[in-house]
Design a protein around this motif. Structure first.
Motif, short mmCIF file in Angstrom:
data_model
loop_
_atom_site.label_atom_id
_atom_site.label_comp_id
_atom_site.label_asym_id
_atom_site.label_seq_id
_atom_site.Cartn_x
_atom_site.Cartn_y
_atom_site.Cartn_z
N UNK A 112 5.73 1.62 -15.43
CA UNK A 112 7.07 1.14 -15.08
C UNK A 112 7.82 2.21 -14.27
N UNK A 113 7.68 3.45 -14.64
CA UNK A 113 8.35 4.54 -13.90
C UNK A 113 7.80 4.59 -12.47
N UNK A 114 6.48 4.50 -12.32
CA UNK A 114 5.89 4.51 -10.98
C UNK A 114 6.39 3.32 -10.16
N UNK A 115 6.46 2.15 -10.77
CA UNK A 115 6.94 0.97 -10.06
C UNK A 115 8.38 1.15 -9.61
N UNK A 116 9.22 1.74 -10.48
CA UNK A 116 10.61 1.99 -10.10
C UNK A 116 10.70 3.01 -8.97
N UNK A 117 9.86 4.02 -9.03
CA UNK A 117 9.86 5.03 -7.96
C UNK A 117 9.43 4.41 -6.64
N UNK A 118 8.42 3.56 -6.67
CA UNK A 118 7.96 2.90 -5.46
C UNK A 118 9.04 1.96 -4.90
N UNK A 119 9.76 1.26 -5.79
CA UNK A 119 10.83 0.38 -5.36
C UNK A 119 11.94 1.20 -4.71
N UNK A 121 11.58 4.13 -3.24
CA UNK A 121 11.09 4.69 -1.98
C UNK A 121 11.10 3.64 -0.89
N UNK A 122 10.83 2.37 -1.22
CA UNK A 122 10.81 1.29 -0.25
C UNK A 122 12.23 0.99 0.25
N UNK A 123 13.21 1.14 -0.64
CA UNK A 123 14.59 0.83 -0.26
C UNK A 123 15.20 1.92 0.60
N UNK A 124 14.66 3.11 0.55
CA UNK A 124 15.24 4.22 1.31
C UNK A 124 14.86 4.24 2.75
#
Length: 124
Positions: A112-119, A121-124
């Protein structure tokens, strides 16, 4: 004539929890004298075991008489006993199971932490 006093000890419910002779033990307050002229060893005068195969006391003292406890009474007492504590093997198995559950929960949390980090990074 043997000359030893034989005693029994009861619990608060009148269940006979101990039998002994004066050859080996001094009576406590509340112990019941059953004969003043018994054998040196209690079991010679009272050959029946005081406990059954489940470790339950078989007799009660009622109005000066030894009465065998009924099977229903013994079964009710048995059912009311707390469960036996777990064995060492059972404790180890439970700890291993708990550890596996914890590791799985941590892996899910990490995902879940990795998924949140990826989300993020995609928004930035």
């Amino acid at each position: 004539m043997d000359g030893y006093r034989l005693y029994i000890r009861t619990d608060e419910a009148g269940v006979i929890i101990h039998g002994f002779s004066s050859a080996f033990e001094k009576p406590q307050e509340g112990d019941i004298l059953i004969t003043e002229d018994g054998p040196r060893h209690f079991h010679l005068a009272w050959p029946e075991p005081l406990i059954n195969e489940r470790g339950q006391y078989r007799y009660k003292w009622v109005d000066g008489e030894r009465i065998e406890r009924s099977q229903a009474e013994l079964d009710a007492e048995w059912a009311a006993r707390p469960p036996a504590p777990p064995t060492e093997s059972e404790k180890i198995a439970q700890l291993e199971s708990d550890k596996l559950t914890l590791m799985e929960s941590m892996a899910e949390l990490y995902e879940m932490v990795l998924a949140l980090q990826n989300t993020g990074a995609e928004q930035a």
